[in-house]
Enzyme design. Structure first.
Site, PDB file in Angstrom:
ATOM      1  N   PRO A  88      -0.418  21.678   9.538  1.00 21.00           N
ATOM      2  CA  PRO A  88       0.738  20.778   9.554  1.00 21.00           C
ATOM      3  C   PRO A  88       2.011  21.476   9.078  1.00 21.00           C
ATOM      4  CG  PRO A  88      -0.599  20.385   7.606  1.00 21.00           C
ATOM      5  CD  PRO A  88      -1.331  21.416   8.413  1.00 21.00           C
TER       6      PRO A  88
ATOM      7  N   CYS B 143      32.043  24.697  18.455  1.00 20.02           N
ATOM      8  CA  CYS B 143      32.867  24.646  19.651  1.00 20.02           C
ATOM      9  C   CYS B 143      32.035  24.415  20.908  1.00 20.02           C
ATOM     10  CB  CYS B 143      33.682  25.926  19.759  1.00 20.02           C
ATOM     11  SG  CYS B 143      34.780  26.067  18.357  1.00 20.02           S
TER      12      CYS B 143
HETATM   13  N1  LLP Z   1       0.376  25.416  14.713  1.00 22.59           N
HETATM   14  C1  LLP Z   1       0.885  25.964  15.824  1.00 22.59           C
HETATM   15  C2  LLP Z   1       0.112  26.961  16.542  1.00 22.59           C
HETATM   16  C3  LLP Z   1       2.151  25.570  16.282  1.00 22.59           C
HETATM   17  O1  LLP Z   1       2.630  26.106  17.387  1.00 22.59           O
HETATM   18  C4  LLP Z   1       2.877  24.604  15.562  1.00 22.59           C
HETATM   19  C5  LLP Z   1       4.215  24.192  16.000  1.00 22.59           C
HETATM   20  C6  LLP Z   1       2.324  24.076  14.391  1.00 22.59           C
HETATM   21  C7  LLP Z   1       1.064  24.499  13.998  1.00 22.59           C
HETATM   22  C8  LLP Z   1       3.039  23.077  13.531  1.00 22.59           C
HETATM   23  O2  LLP Z   1       3.147  21.873  14.192  1.00 22.59           O
HETATM   24  P1  LLP Z   1       3.729  20.574  13.423  1.00 22.59           P
HETATM   25  O3  LLP Z   1       2.737  20.177  12.371  1.00 22.59           O
HETATM   26  O4  LLP Z   1       5.013  20.987  12.832  1.00 22.59           O
HETATM   27  O5  LLP Z   1       3.855  19.569  14.495  1.00 22.59           O
HETATM   28  N2  LLP Z   1      11.088  23.347  17.021  1.00 22.59           N
HETATM   29  C9  LLP Z   1      10.372  22.179  17.484  1.00 22.59           C
HETATM   30  C10 LLP Z   1       8.923  22.185  17.083  1.00 22.59           C
HETATM   31  C11 LLP Z   1       8.169  23.389  17.575  1.00 22.59           C
HETATM   32  C12 LLP Z   1       6.756  23.359  17.138  1.00 22.59           C
HETATM   33  C13 LLP Z   1       6.099  24.640  17.453  1.00 22.59           C
HETATM   34  N3  LLP Z   1       4.767  24.737  17.003  1.00 22.59           N
HETATM   35  C14 LLP Z   1      11.076  20.945  16.929  1.00 22.59           C
HETATM   36  O6  LLP Z   1      12.059  21.088  16.231  1.00 22.59           O
HETATM   37  O7  LLP Z   1      10.667  19.831  17.221  1.00 22.59           O
END
Ligand code: LLP
Length: 439
Positions: free
Chosen positions: A289, A359
């Site tokens: 997470p 900008c």
């Molecule tokens: N594990 C892997 C292999 C991942 O690619 C990601 C997120 C996570 C864990 C963590 O996932 P979470 O628990 O945060 O959902 N920049 C984007 C999000 C990109 C997520 C990429 N991978 C945003 O701002 O929504």
């Protein structure tokens, strides 16, 4: 959506972690990222405790890409979570902070030779391998170094249809991982088992982020187990670890309803017990997470610098930050909620557009958000900005990045200093800084 310690007085003044946001803005300036310590710790404990209920006990590895700095690494270690890093820079940050390398998962669909070497040298717990090229490279480099690389293979389970729009990375045509459907995953297992310097410990699959349903998590675990069962039948290989990827979605505007972790894990436990062949050990479940640990713990404080009404009556409230500190609205049309400090909810709000300072016409932080009587000098609080804001920040327009402070029990800790103009020019070289490339 708001940090657990959020409080608002009858006059509309807001405090987080027992500290008034007005004090934070005065002492540390704006824009300012503020993280609530208690919220982060509660979320970490929720994952840790829920996963510990599994048989055998599972493990949460915080995904550093959501937000990482030295103090965050220290907090993750303190709370007993592992760490998922995706680059040499994140790994370096973790090691600088003294994080135990055995508790690190090294992710990323591209790890350069230098990064793989760095990971092997450090002794990271698992490399999550994403391509055959990476597998071969890792085996070769480990051989050169006289090491063995512990590996999880990243699989693409093909979970896309009939589920949720947010599920993107699990599709067969994703850039990530080895597709289970097209035989490439089988080839990866074959090669990993044959490679002398690779120790295959299990499988990983991440199906996407900001997922607000439980079913895709369970479907993902099911796909990993079905794949494992096939390999057990074919070659007697059974994984020690199954990593089901990122965490749950969060509340950004208040309308979202994240699923229950305990419920998801109960369903996964049932599957695990059923799918494990007689005589084999039930694999350990890992989860990574990021967003759900930090998003709702964080807010961004801005100062209103201008209020403008344009033709047609649209009201722009311009603040001293924007896409440099929060690229998500421009990149993903992400929605947020916001409040003005000291403007009680009872004041009739009007729908305004909060514009950033960069900008670009697209630098709009919020559209049609109800704010009560916005005036120059007001402090604007944008909620749930703890994840993927600081970590995706830029110095576009040569605007320095904000500081990060953490509040707890009426006290403030500085976690990241505010960048200054000197920092923005620090790596610049003069016009004639030539170097011969023929030597
Ligand atoms: N594990 C892997 C292999 C991942 O690619 C990601 C997120 C996570 C864990 C963590 O996932 P979470 O628990 O945060 O959902 N920049 C984007 C999000 C990109 C997520 C990429 N991978 C945003 O701002 O929504």
């Amino acid at each position: 959506m708001r940090p657990d310690t959020f409080q608002q007085t009858s006059s509309g003044h807001i405090s987080i972690g027992g500290v008034p946001v007005s004090t934070l803005a005065e002492k540390f300036g704006t824009p300012l990222y503020v993280l609530d310590y208690d919220t982060m710790v509660h979320r970490m404990q929720e994952y840790r405790n829920a996963l510990a209920q599994l048989q055998p006990a599972g493990w949460a590895c915080y995904a550093g890409k959501a937000f990482l700095c030295r103090a965050m690494v220290e907090l993750v270690a303190q709370e007993g979570l592992g760490l998922d890093v995706v680059s040499g820079g994140e790994l370096y940050t973790a090691l600088q902070a003294g994080f135990d390398p055995k508790n690190i998962l090294f992710h990323g669909n591209v790890k350069t030779a230098a990064e793989l070497r760095f990971g092997l040298e450090a002794g990271v717990g698992q490399f999550v391998v994403d391509s055959l090229d990476e597998l071969d490279r890792l085996n070769r480099i480990a051989d050169e170094m006289g090491r063995t690389a512990p590996v999880l293979l990243r699989l693409t389970p093909g979970i896309d249809a009939h589920t949720h729009d947010f599920i993107r990375t699990g599709q067969f045509d994703s850039k990530f991982g080895f597709g289970i459907g097209d035989g490439i995953a089988d080839e990866a297992v074959r090669r990993a088992l044959a490679a002398e310097r690779i120790q295959l410990n299990g499988f990983h699959a991440h199906i996407g982020s900001q997922i607000l349903e439980g079913d895709p998590f369970v479907a993902n675990a099911e796909a990993l187990m079905a794949f494992s069962q096939r390999w057990h039948q074919m070659a007697g290989f059974w994984p020690r670890i199954l990593d089901i990827g990122g965490g749950l979605g969060v509340r950004y505007t208040g309308g979202e309803e994240p699923p229950q972790l305990a419920h998801i894990l109960r369903r996964i436990q049932g599957l695990l017990t059923e799918a494990t062949p007689p005589g084999a050990a039930v694999p350990k479940i890992l989860m990574e997470p990021g967003r759900s640990i930090v998003a709702e713990a964080g807010v961004t404080l801005y100062t209103v610098e201008a209020v403008k009404t344009v033709v047609g009556g649209k009201v722009y409230v311009a603040v001293d930050g924007g896409m440099g500190d929060n690229i998500r609205p421009a990149l993903y049309q992400a929605q947020y909620a916001a409040s003005l400090d000291g403007k009680p909810e009872s004041t009739p709000p009007s729908a305004v557009t909060v514009a950033g300072r960069y900008c670009e016409s697209g630098d709009i932080l919020l559209s049609g958000v109800p704010l009560a009587d916005p005036q120059v000098g007001d402090r604007l609080i944008v909620w749930a900005t703890g994840a993927y804001n600081y970590s995706m920040a830029s110095t576009y327009n040569r605007v320095p990045r904000p500081a990060v402070v953490v509040v707890r029990d009426g006290e403030v800790s500085r976690w990241v200093e505010r960048e200054r103009w000197e920092d923005v020019t620090r790596l610049d070289l003069p016009l004639n800084a030539r170097k011969s490339v023929n030597a």
